[in-house]
Structure formats: structure tokens, C-alpha cells
Design a protein around this motif. Sequence first.
Motif, mmCIF file in Angstrom:
data_model
loop_
_atom_site.group_PDB
_atom_site.id
_atom_site.type_symbol
_atom_site.label_atom_id
_atom_site.label_comp_id
_atom_site.label_asym_id
_atom_site.label_seq_id
_atom_site.Cartn_x
_atom_site.Cartn_y
_atom_site.Cartn_z
ATOM 1 N N THR A 1 2.097 3.798 -3.652
ATOM 2 C CA THR A 1 1.452 5.109 -3.616
ATOM 3 C C THR A 1 2.466 6.162 -3.185
ATOM 4 O O THR A 1 2.986 6.901 -4.013
ATOM 5 C CB THR A 1 0.278 5.087 -2.630
ATOM 6 O OG1 THR A 1 0.755 4.622 -1.375
ATOM 7 C CG2 THR A 1 -0.834 4.193 -3.130
ATOM 8 N N GLN A 2 2.804 6.116 -1.878
ATOM 9 C CA GLN A 2 3.701 7.140 -1.339
ATOM 10 C C GLN A 2 5.101 7.048 -1.933
ATOM 11 O O GLN A 2 5.739 8.065 -2.194
ATOM 12 C CB GLN A 2 3.743 6.980 0.183
ATOM 13 C CG GLN A 2 4.306 8.165 0.907
ATOM 14 C CD GLN A 2 4.384 7.884 2.401
ATOM 15 O OE1 GLN A 2 3.809 6.920 2.887
ATOM 16 N NE2 GLN A 2 5.118 8.721 3.111
ATOM 17 N N GLN B 1 0.814 -1.215 0.000
ATOM 18 C CA GLN B 1 0.000 0.000 0.000
ATOM 19 C C GLN B 1 0.843 1.257 0.000
ATOM 20 O O GLN B 1 0.467 2.258 -0.612
ATOM 21 C CB GLN B 1 -0.944 -0.014 1.209
ATOM 22 C CG GLN B 1 -2.197 -0.822 0.934
ATOM 23 C CD GLN B 1 -2.974 -1.085 2.194
ATOM 24 O OE1 GLN B 1 -2.544 -0.708 3.283
ATOM 25 N NE2 GLN B 1 -4.108 -1.743 2.047
#
Lengths: 216, 103
Positions: A142-143, A138
Motif C-alpha cells: 500500500t504505502q 500491509q
Amino acid sequence: MIPDLLFLLFSAGILAGGALVAVGKNPMVGILGMLLAFLNASGLFILLGAEFLGLLIIMVYVGAVAVMFLFVLMTIDIDFAALREGWANYLPVGVLTVGGLATLLILAVQGQNFNLGTPVAPELLGAEAPQNIVALGQVLFTQYAVPFQVAGLLLLVAMVGAIGLTHRPRTDIKRQDVGQQVNRKRTEAMVLTNPKTGQGAFPDHWVGKGVKKGQK
Amino acid sequence: MLHITLAHVLTLSSLLLSLGVAGMVLNRRNIIAILMCLELVLLAVSINLIGTAHFRADLGGQVFSFFILTVAAAELAIGLAIVTLFFRNRGTINIDAADMMKG
């Protein structure tokens, strides 16, 4: 209780492997020591909640790095004992420096609580926490998407660099080069000559073009 | 019975880092041994980061350790390629043989 014992076990394994790498006489022993250290580090990572990295380290280090070291070690023919000659001369300085470094580092971390404070992302731990690999995915996609892509690019560059460094065109073998064959000109492939009687097929002005002087 | 804390993990990684540096000093001439010791040092850094990530409950450390793994693999591929090339040109992997650029 059990995690503490496991921590001690894995630590002992890591340090034993590291010692084998550092002082082992035979580089083969060094590689096996490295494997011991990395296998125990994998266990330690899983113990510390990093399951994905623990398994990744087995794949990358045991599967790729150790094999690469073995491959290089077997392709080069070296007297490793000669390379170790005179290592005792560096022993006092080495022990002093490294002992000082270790003492400083260990003294620095003893008895600290490091102001750990509140966890940054408490939802990532505990019973309701997602699996480690889910949580890692996750944030990784994304980050950390851009660094992830850059890491992939780095691996590509490393691969191209390794191949480009070690590749060498062989000159001792004959190989068909279609481009060279197609690009061959008539003028460099054949010579028209009109020898006089008794001169022979190899006139003097050919000397140097594959013809020795006086050849008939 | 001890209870493991961040200090224990950091002590382990300090010891491993020192072992790696010691190996570099002792195997001063052998490039392959130096590369192996470099891997130990990088492993010490990874242990540091993962221990901190665990006790701080922050995934950032694991992600950074992941990138260290990537860089270590790339560095090793290039390093071993250079070792192979060096051996092909000099017939040895002694670091003392790499002295063409001395002034």
C-alpha cells in the motif's frame, strides 16, 4: 537473558565472518566467512523481530549471492596470492584509518538513548501484533507500492544488464541462421560464365573472389 | 548481565562496517574481495536499520532494509558480470590493470 546471550552469539558470528572476509588469504575462505556472517545476521534479524527479512537473507545471500560468487571464482583462473602481494604496505594506513573510523562510530553511539520517544506504530508490536510478514505485506503493497514496483524494475534491468554484458556471439562455430538463408540473393549465390576453349572455369577477372591467380 | 539496547546494535554495525572498509583497503587489488567487503558494508547498514526499526517499533526500517537487499543483489549481478568481462578481456582481475583511461 536468553535474547542477550543470543545477541552476543550472533554478533560474534557476524564479526568472525567479517574478519574472515577482510583478512582471509584464500577467497574461498572469504566466501565461507561471508556465509557465516549472513547466517548469523539472519539469526540477529529474527531476534530483532524481522522474521521475514531474516529468512529472506538466507534465501538471497546463501542461496543466490554465495553461489554466484563461487560460480565466478571457479570460472576464472587467477593466482590470488599474487593479487595480495604487498598488502602489508597498506596495513599501517588501513589499520589507522579503519581503527579511527570504528572508534569514532562507537564513541558516537555509546551511552545514547537516541530519544526513541513513542513508537510510531505501536499496534504493530506486542501480543496482538500481526505476524511480521503480514505487517510487512500491509505496508509494502500500500504505502510502499511504487518503490516496490521500482525495485522489481531494478532487478529486471540488472538481469538484462548482466546477460547483455556477458553475452558474446560465438564466431568459432557454425550455426544455422534461417533469416540469412532466406534473404540470400541469386546474384551473390551463383555466377554465370561462358569460358572460351582452353581458358578454364576460373577466368582472370574472378581473381580475388575466392579464386587464386593462375588457377585452372 | 547486559541488556541489549540500540547502542549495542549500532556498535555491532559500526564494527562490521569498519571490517568491510578494512577489507577493501587490505584487498585493494582483488575485485572479488572488494565486492564481498561491499556486501559486508551493506549488511552493516541493514543491521543498523533493522535495529532501529525494532527499538522504535516502526516497520519503515524493515521496508528500507528490504530495498537495500534488492539493490545489493542487483549491484552484485552487474558487478560480477563486469568482473567476468574484465577477466575475459585482460586475463586478470587486478584493479591495477584497469588503467586504459589514465590521462
